[in-house]
Design an enzyme around this catalytic site. Structure first.
Site, PDB file in Angstrom:
ATOM      1  N   PHE A 131      48.717  53.656  51.236  1.00 42.03           N
ATOM      2  CA  PHE A 131      47.159  52.752  51.440  1.00 42.03           C
ATOM      3  C   PHE A 131      47.683  52.536  53.553  1.00 42.03           C
ATOM      4  O   PHE A 131      48.772  51.941  53.082  1.00 42.03           O
ATOM      5  CB  PHE A 131      47.625  51.421  50.527  1.00 42.03           C
ATOM      6  CG  PHE A 131      46.118  50.276  51.168  1.00 42.03           C
ATOM      7  CD1 PHE A 131      44.588  51.139  50.372  1.00 42.03           C
ATOM      8  CD2 PHE A 131      46.452  49.102  51.687  1.00 42.03           C
ATOM      9  CE1 PHE A 131      43.512  49.998  50.845  1.00 42.03           C
ATOM     10  CE2 PHE A 131      45.087  48.823  52.061  1.00 42.03           C
ATOM     11  CZ  PHE A 131      43.846  49.510  51.618  1.00 42.03           C
ATOM     12  N   ASP A 208      54.337  48.247  45.697  1.00 45.21           N
ATOM     13  CA  ASP A 208      52.647  48.324  46.087  1.00 45.21           C
ATOM     14  C   ASP A 208      52.948  48.659  44.719  1.00 45.21           C
ATOM     15  O   ASP A 208      51.788  49.464  43.740  1.00 45.21           O
ATOM     16  CB  ASP A 208      52.049  49.045  47.400  1.00 45.21           C
ATOM     17  CG  ASP A 208      51.354  48.361  47.531  1.00 45.21           C
ATOM     18  OD1 ASP A 208      50.346  47.422  46.755  1.00 45.21           O
ATOM     19  OD2 ASP A 208      50.360  47.896  48.580  1.00 45.21           O
ATOM     20  N   TYR A 233      42.920  40.173  44.066  1.00 42.75           N
ATOM     21  CA  TYR A 233      41.266  40.802  43.722  1.00 42.75           C
ATOM     22  C   TYR A 233      40.917  41.857  43.589  1.00 42.75           C
ATOM     23  O   TYR A 233      40.165  42.115  42.653  1.00 42.75           O
ATOM     24  CB  TYR A 233      41.453  40.010  44.794  1.00 42.75           C
ATOM     25  CG  TYR A 233      41.030  41.059  46.194  1.00 42.75           C
ATOM     26  CD1 TYR A 233      41.031  42.248  45.960  1.00 42.75           C
ATOM     27  CD2 TYR A 233      42.796  40.303  47.107  1.00 42.75           C
ATOM     28  CE1 TYR A 233      41.482  42.510  47.173  1.00 42.75           C
ATOM     29  CE2 TYR A 233      42.660  40.833  47.791  1.00 42.75           C
ATOM     30  CZ  TYR A 233      42.172  42.236  48.127  1.00 42.75           C
ATOM     31  OH  TYR A 233      42.810  43.443  49.626  1.00 42.75           O
ATOM     32  N   LYS A 234      42.058  43.158  42.767  1.00 44.39           N
ATOM     33  CA  LYS A 234      41.439  43.246  41.860  1.00 44.39           C
ATOM     34  C   LYS A 234      41.482  43.501  40.435  1.00 44.39           C
ATOM     35  O   LYS A 234      40.870  42.989  40.092  1.00 44.39           O
ATOM     36  CB  LYS A 234      42.352  45.379  42.521  1.00 44.39           C
ATOM     37  CG  LYS A 234      42.036  45.120  43.594  1.00 44.39           C
ATOM     38  CD  LYS A 234      43.784  45.963  44.278  1.00 44.39           C
ATOM     39  CE  LYS A 234      42.932  46.728  45.684  1.00 44.39           C
ATOM     40  NZ  LYS A 234      43.802  47.054  47.224  1.00 44.39           N
ATOM     41  N   ARG A 382      35.455  57.345  44.695  1.00 42.03           N
ATOM     42  CA  ARG A 382      36.217  56.238  43.924  1.00 42.03           C
ATOM     43  C   ARG A 382      35.615  56.145  42.851  1.00 42.03           C
ATOM     44  O   ARG A 382      34.602  54.665  42.605  1.00 42.03           O
ATOM     45  CB  ARG A 382      37.577  55.708  44.560  1.00 42.03           C
ATOM     46  CG  ARG A 382      38.036  55.594  44.102  1.00 42.03           C
ATOM     47  CD  ARG A 382      39.078  54.169  44.690  1.00 42.03           C
ATOM     48  NE  ARG A 382      38.580  53.455  44.289  1.00 42.03           N
ATOM     49  CZ  ARG A 382      39.402  52.477  45.269  1.00 42.03           C
ATOM     50  NH1 ARG A 382      40.983  52.678  45.823  1.00 42.03           N
ATOM     51  NH2 ARG A 382      38.963  50.956  45.472  1.00 42.03           N
TER      52      ARG A 382
HETATM   53  C1  LIG Z   1      43.953  46.565  48.175  1.00 47.41           C
HETATM   54  C2  LIG Z   1      45.620  46.761  48.075  1.00 47.41           C
HETATM   55  C3  LIG Z   1      45.640  46.309  49.239  1.00 47.41           C
HETATM   56  C4  LIG Z   1      45.491  44.680  50.484  1.00 47.41           C
HETATM   57  O1  LIG Z   1      46.147  44.674  51.375  1.00 47.41           O
HETATM   58  P1  LIG Z   1      45.264  42.922  51.636  1.00 47.41           P
HETATM   59  O2  LIG Z   1      46.339  42.566  52.121  1.00 47.41           O
HETATM   60  O3  LIG Z   1      45.146  42.382  50.741  1.00 47.41           O
HETATM   61  O4  LIG Z   1      44.136  43.663  52.708  1.00 47.41           O
HETATM   62  C5  LIG Z   1      47.279  46.406  49.912  1.00 47.41           C
HETATM   63  N1  LIG Z   1      47.683  47.705  49.280  1.00 47.41           N
HETATM   64  C6  LIG Z   1      47.120  48.474  48.774  1.00 47.41           C
HETATM   65  C7  LIG Z   1      48.061  49.758  47.949  1.00 47.41           C
HETATM   66  C8  LIG Z   1      45.745  48.219  47.875  1.00 47.41           C
HETATM   67  O5  LIG Z   1      45.265  48.876  47.272  1.00 47.41           O
END
Ligand SMILES: *Cc1c(COP(=O)(O)O)cnc(C)c1O
Length: 408
Positions: A131, A208, A233-234, A382
């Protein structure tokens, strides 16, 4: 006896033990199929009520006293909510998980702590399809600490393997950073094997878990994971910008030092003394004032996961992605669509990416028709299936609209 149509969602929904959860989420006007619950989980009905009550009774009624008074004073929420998350979702014993900051900030804090702790080693291993925020954060740390990034090139339709990591780590490696479920392909990395490979080389591992937590089964303690972060938030349904979580294995807590030494991670913060002395245990990984208000919705999401059980959630998640792939094969592959996700359910998380050259132009039309997936550069749609809020009928409706749009 009538023969069963394997693409009919009716029987799947009728047999779904989690079907009842769907009505516990707020309905959305005009939504035909929400296929992005892995990017922003839907709000539970209870969240609206609980938030309202929190504002009136706790914030309004208790005011500053609630920071330290009552059951579970606000000050303790980073650890108390962390422990609940650890038990229900992460496979983590108490005292190793905190809620704080954002995923990005926690990634920075833990990755920096890991690099600083491994003196004499200056390589961070990371994969090219991780990411963006993960890649940028370690670029920043490398610049700050004079470290070197060693990139593993992954296949974008699958993801990082233990063999690749074994080929990249060595006596110079401080840290391996990887996503457990790849944000694009949905590849579910072999976390126990990759963790072992990194440890054999003397490196630490930071996972992560943003696309894993609340979707796939995790056993951080059993796997011997050093460090992990993830998103609130996911699949945890914490709402836009919800706080993130960090896991630091207990035996690292005294030696790893995170770089943002705020007062809330200090021993006895209200004595306002000179000099930073880290709090005991996982609390030392907190920096500033806990995001209490933002943890209220997260607690509601967590309660549902505790109740449903992550095993049942994962079973439904797998059934949803299998069903979606069956529809894609039957309806969309003949229209030139390719699957860019693992076919093996053991190596797949809760979402599926499909590709066609013109998908960028298709997305607006889908959203207008109430079908809401995500788009991922360069040509991927997706499809994310949040197990508690998504029915098989919804998957059927969404993909039928996509089929109709593509066959124009
Ligand atoms: C959604 C996501 C993030 C989000 O990071 P934020 O700091 O909340 O913007 C980080 N890593 C992965 C793999 C994600 O899918």
């Amino acid at each position: 006896m009538r023969s069963r149509n394997p693409l009919d969602p009716g029987e799947l929904d009728a047999a779904d033990p989690l079907a009842g959860y769907r009505d516990r989420f707020l309905p959305a006007d005009g939504i035909v199929a929400y296929l992005d619950g892995n990017s922003l989980g839907r709000p539970p009905v209870a969240t609206a009520e609980v938030l309202d009550r929190f504002v009136r009774d706790e914030w309004g009624g208790r005011l500053i006293r609630r920071w330290t008074d009552g059951d579970e004073p606000w000050m303790s929420w980073p650890e108390t909510v962390g422990d609940r998350l650890g038990a229900a979702v992460l496979g983590a014993a108490p005292g190793q998980t905190v809620l704080a900051d954002s995923t990005t900030v926690l990634l920075y804090k833990l990755a920096r702590a890991a690099v600083d702790a491994r003196t004499g080693r200056n390589v961070i291993v990371v994969d090219s399809d991780n990411f963006p925020t993960d890649r940028y954060v370690v670029e920043g740390i490398a610049a700050e600490r004079g470290a070197e990034l060693r990139w593993i090139e992954t296949d974008p339709a699958t993801g990082i393997t233990a063999e690749q990591v074994a080929g990249a780590v060595g006596r110079d490696t401080a840290l391996v950073l990887a996503s457990h479920v790849a944000y694009r392909s949905g590849w579910l990395a072999d976390a126990p094997a990759i963790t072992r490979v990194a440890h054999d080389a003397g490196a630490l591992v930071l996972w992560d878990l943003s696309h894993s937590a609340g979707s796939v089964e995790l056993e951080l303690d059993v796997w011997g994971v050093d460090l992990a972060v993830g998103c609130g938030y996911k699949y945890l349904n914490g709402g836009p910008g919800a706080p993130a979580f960090a896991y630091v294995r207990r035996d690292h807590q005294e030696t790893l030092r995170q770089p943002i030494l705020g007062w809330m991670g200090r021993r006895d913060p209200f004595r306002m003394e000179q000099g930073h002395v880290p709090a005991a245990g996982i609390r030392a990984f907190v920096s500033g004032t806990p995001p209490v208000l933002a943890m209220v919705p997260l607690r509601c999401g967590l309660e549902m996961l505790e109740e449903a059980g992550i095993g049942a959630v994962r079973a439904k998640s797998t059934a949803l992605t299998e069903y979606a792939l069956a529809l894609v094969d039957a309806w969309l592959v003949p229209l030139g669509v390719e699957v860019a996700s693992p076919r093996d359910p053991e190596r797949r998380g809760g979402h599926v990416t499909i590709r066609r050259g013109d998908f960028r132009d298709v997305l607006d039309g889908l959203w207008e028709r109430g079908v809401v997936p995500d788009f991922r550069e360069p040509d991927g749609i997706r499809l994310g299936f949040a197990p508690l809020s998504t029915s098989f009928a919804e998957v059927h409706r969404g993909l039928a609209v996509l089929r109709d749009v593509l066959s124009g």
